[in-house]
Scaffold this active site. Structure first.
Site, mmCIF file in Angstrom:
data_model
loop_
_atom_site.group_PDB
_atom_site.id
_atom_site.type_symbol
_atom_site.label_atom_id
_atom_site.label_comp_id
_atom_site.label_asym_id
_atom_site.label_seq_id
_atom_site.Cartn_x
_atom_site.Cartn_y
_atom_site.Cartn_z
ATOM 1 N NE ARG A 159 -3.649 -2.268 2.535
ATOM 2 C CZ ARG A 159 -3.326 -3.452 3.055
ATOM 3 N NH1 ARG A 159 -2.121 -3.660 3.562
ATOM 4 N NH2 ARG A 159 -4.207 -4.438 3.089
ATOM 5 C CB CYS A 210 9.607 -4.746 2.398
ATOM 6 S SG CYS A 210 11.330 -4.410 2.637
ATOM 7 C CG ASN A 237 8.630 6.380 5.457
ATOM 8 O OD1 ASN A 237 8.664 5.475 4.651
ATOM 9 N ND2 ASN A 237 7.773 7.389 5.364
ATOM 10 C CB SER A 238 9.743 0.403 6.126
ATOM 11 O OG SER A 238 8.963 -0.724 6.431
ATOM 12 N NE ARG A 239 8.110 -1.318 12.505
ATOM 13 C CZ ARG A 239 7.115 -0.444 12.315
ATOM 14 N NH1 ARG A 239 7.345 0.692 11.687
ATOM 15 N NH2 ARG A 239 5.910 -0.675 12.777
ATOM 16 C CG ASP A 263 9.937 8.750 10.259
ATOM 17 O OD1 ASP A 263 10.185 9.721 10.999
ATOM 18 O OD2 ASP A 263 8.865 8.113 10.305
ATOM 19 C CD GLU A 268 12.206 3.646 15.707
ATOM 20 O OE1 GLU A 268 11.065 3.374 16.131
ATOM 21 O OE2 GLU A 268 12.463 3.830 14.509
ATOM 22 C CG HIS A 287 8.786 5.676 14.122
ATOM 23 N ND1 HIS A 287 9.234 4.405 14.377
ATOM 24 C CD2 HIS A 287 7.660 5.517 13.371
ATOM 25 C CE1 HIS A 287 8.413 3.518 13.816
ATOM 26 N NE2 HIS A 287 7.448 4.188 13.193
HETATM 27 N N1 LIG Z 1 7.318 5.077 9.870
HETATM 28 C C1 LIG Z 1 6.028 4.912 10.088
HETATM 29 O O1 LIG Z 1 5.429 5.733 10.791
HETATM 30 C C2 LIG Z 1 5.291 3.748 9.472
HETATM 31 C C3 LIG Z 1 3.892 3.791 9.428
HETATM 32 C C4 LIG Z 1 3.199 2.743 8.840
HETATM 33 C C5 LIG Z 1 3.894 1.660 8.318
HETATM 34 N N2 LIG Z 1 5.247 1.641 8.397
HETATM 35 C C6 LIG Z 1 5.997 0.500 7.833
HETATM 36 O O2 LIG Z 1 5.637 0.367 6.474
HETATM 37 C C7 LIG Z 1 5.551 -1.033 6.178
HETATM 38 C C8 LIG Z 1 4.697 -1.250 4.942
HETATM 39 O O3 LIG Z 1 3.372 -0.864 5.194
HETATM 40 P P1 LIG Z 1 2.230 -1.114 4.080
HETATM 41 O O4 LIG Z 1 0.989 -0.521 4.618
HETATM 42 O O5 LIG Z 1 2.711 -0.718 2.749
HETATM 43 O O6 LIG Z 1 2.141 -2.701 4.148
HETATM 44 P P2 LIG Z 1 1.663 -3.676 2.995
HETATM 45 O O7 LIG Z 1 1.456 -4.991 3.653
HETATM 46 O O8 LIG Z 1 0.532 -3.078 2.226
HETATM 47 O O9 LIG Z 1 2.926 -3.754 2.021
HETATM 48 C C9 LIG Z 1 4.093 -4.447 2.316
HETATM 49 C C10 LIG Z 1 4.563 -5.076 1.030
HETATM 50 O O10 LIG Z 1 5.842 -5.658 1.260
HETATM 51 C C11 LIG Z 1 5.861 -6.886 0.545
HETATM 52 N N3 LIG Z 1 6.873 -7.778 1.097
HETATM 53 C C12 LIG Z 1 6.798 -8.571 2.190
HETATM 54 N N4 LIG Z 1 7.950 -9.245 2.352
HETATM 55 C C13 LIG Z 1 8.752 -8.856 1.351
HETATM 56 C C14 LIG Z 1 10.054 -9.211 0.973
HETATM 57 N N5 LIG Z 1 10.755 -10.109 1.670
HETATM 58 N N6 LIG Z 1 10.582 -8.624 -0.109
HETATM 59 C C15 LIG Z 1 9.861 -7.731 -0.831
HETATM 60 N N7 LIG Z 1 8.608 -7.358 -0.522
HETATM 61 C C16 LIG Z 1 8.074 -7.922 0.548
HETATM 62 C C17 LIG Z 1 4.464 -7.449 0.660
HETATM 63 O O11 LIG Z 1 4.199 -8.404 -0.372
HETATM 64 C C18 LIG Z 1 3.631 -6.192 0.521
HETATM 65 O O12 LIG Z 1 3.273 -5.945 -0.822
HETATM 66 C C19 LIG Z 1 4.998 -1.633 7.476
HETATM 67 O O13 LIG Z 1 5.293 -3.003 7.594
HETATM 68 C C20 LIG Z 1 5.703 -0.810 8.537
HETATM 69 O O14 LIG Z 1 6.918 -1.433 8.864
HETATM 70 C C21 LIG Z 1 5.949 2.644 8.955
HETATM 71 O O1 LIG Z 2 3.880 0.663 11.687
HETATM 72 C C1 LIG Z 2 3.297 1.704 12.006
HETATM 73 O O2 LIG Z 2 2.084 1.859 11.809
HETATM 74 C C2 LIG Z 2 4.081 2.848 12.610
HETATM 75 O O3 LIG Z 2 5.366 2.460 12.917
HETATM 76 C C3 LIG Z 2 3.428 3.452 13.828
HETATM 77 O O4 LIG Z 2 3.456 2.608 14.910
#
Ligand SMILES: NC(=O)c1ccc[n+]([C@@H]2O[C@H](COP(=O)([O-])OP(=O)(O)OC[C@H]3O[C@@H](n4cnc5c(N)ncnc54)[C@H](O)[C@@H]3O)[C@@H](O)[C@H]2O)c1
Ligand SMILES: O=C(O)[C@H](O)CO
Length: 320
Positions: A159, A210, A237-239, A263, A268, A287
């Site tokens: 997404r 991812c 800004n994932s992890r 981010d 953290e 974050h």
């Molecule tokens: N910094 C923040 O405040 C914040 C906020 C929300 C989410 N996030 C991070 O963003 C990430 C993604 O969120 P999203 O809503 O897009 O999730 P999502 O599930 O819609 O998308 C994740 C995608 O990664 C793919 N994936 C999984 N394992 C993989 C791999 N080994 N190699 C390649 N692709 C792989 C999945 O198939 C999926 O399409 C979350 O898991 C979270 O860690 C961070």
């Molecule tokens: O994964 C998330 O949604 C963000 O890190 C906030 O906790």
């Protein structure tokens, strides 16, 4: 039903309401809980449902939580939960998959634009008198970068990755996407799926979206950085755990990586000795991608609905 929220403060520092959660059962809300198993175990006690944002729920914690039936992760990323143990114990684990897609994508692009224009640093220079005392009517302190025509490689085209791709395309960028489950219907003349090594060798910008899973941990490491274009930008800004921070710090210092904007960090809040601190071409924010009030309100609503749906026998947003 006994409900415990282990770390509610960042979700609701006072501008949202817990009333709808309090109405479901006997609810105890802690602002924060130290990441120490014995303390977490003590706080969960005999609760039936627990909410966590970043407080880890390890095997030891889950083994001790004798009544626990429901875990509500107050986040999209659920890497803080030992999901294998939860599954073995038949504990339902839910997350919040959609609340922040637009905010997080917007922030990824904000980080990228900051690397391209250094708005903050230029404002600081002006406020410090550097423009007033400059010989010319204009100056810049960093190379300024135009994104149109450049290639962004998006690791994790879910997404948020797709939302980042849409904005990047509107900036004139070409998109290379890598995902475990490619959906070829997204492809067009400016967006193609690629192997991870094609992304490493062709992208001017690499943006990480991812989840943190065992197979993605440390995916940005010295070996993979060596495969990248000289001067590549890295956005995360994932992890934080997706990056081996010592390797990135070295590559930023020797110029292999032209800039990083992060981010999220492996630990953290960040520790004072984090190798990525105080590197000129590395921007770090605390974050905050998820944290606009609009997103947090959606998160709160979905988190509560996850529990009411579970109680009604129709669980939603389960991750195991
Ligand atoms: N910094 C923040 O405040 C914040 C906020 C929300 C989410 N996030 C991070 O963003 C990430 C993604 O969120 P999203 O809503 O897009 O999730 P999502 O599930 O819609 O998308 C994740 C995608 O990664 C793919 N994936 C999984 N394992 C993989 C791999 N080994 N190699 C390649 N692709 C792989 C999945 O198939 C999926 O399409 C979350 O898991 C979270 O860690 C961070
Ligand atoms: O994964 C998330 O949604 C963000 O890190 C906030 O906790």
């Amino acid at each position: 039903m006994k409900i415990v929220v282990l770390d509610g403060y960042c979700l609701n520092p006072g501008d949202l309401s817990w009333d709808d959660l309090n109405a479901i059962g006997e609810t105890v809300i802690y602002d924060r809980t130290e990441y120490i198993d014995s303390i977490i175990i003590n706080r969960i006690g005999d609760a039936d449902a627990v909410y966590t944002n970043k407080t880890p729920l390890s095997k030891a914690v889950l083994d001790a939580a004798v009544n626990l039936k429901f875990i509500g992760v107050l986040a999209t990323g659920y890497n803080v939960v030992d999901t294998l143990t939860a599954a073995a114990k038949n504990i339902t684990v839910t997350n919040i998959p959609t609340y922040g897609t637009d905010s997080v994508a917007q922030m990824a692009i904000a980080l990228l634009l900051e690397l391209c224009h250094h708005v903050g640093a230029h404002n600081t220079a002006v406020q410090n008198g550097e423009w007033e005392h400059n010989n010319d009517w204009c100056f810049w302190k960093y190379p300024l970068i135009e994104l149109s025509g450049k290639t962004i490689g998006i690791l994790g085209f879910g997404r948020i990755g797709q939302a980042v791709g849409r904005i990047a395309q509107s900036l004139g960028m070409k998109i290379l996407a890598f995902d475990r489950f490619p959906n070829k219907t997204f492809e067009n003349d400016r967006l193609k799926y690629a192997s991870i090594d094609e992304i490493f060798s062709q992208a001017d910008v690499i943006s990480l979206h991812c989840p943190l899973f065992p197979d993605t941990t440390g995916i940005i490491n010295a070996e993979n950085i060596n495969k990248m274009k000289n001067g590549v930008f890295i956005i995360n800004n994932s992890r934080g755990g997706l990056i081996i921070e010592e390797d990135l710090a070295k590559a930023l210092k020797n110029g292999k990586v032209g800039g990083a904007a992060l981010d999220v960090i492996s630990t953290e809040p960040i520790k004072g000795n984090n190798p990525l601190l105080n590197i000129d071409n590395c921007i770090i924010t605390p974050h905050i991608s998820w944290a606009p009030k609009e997103s947090r309100q959606r998160l709160m609503n979905i988190a509560i609905k996850n529990l009411t749906c579970y109680i009604a026998g129709t669980p939603q947003n389960t991750v195991i």
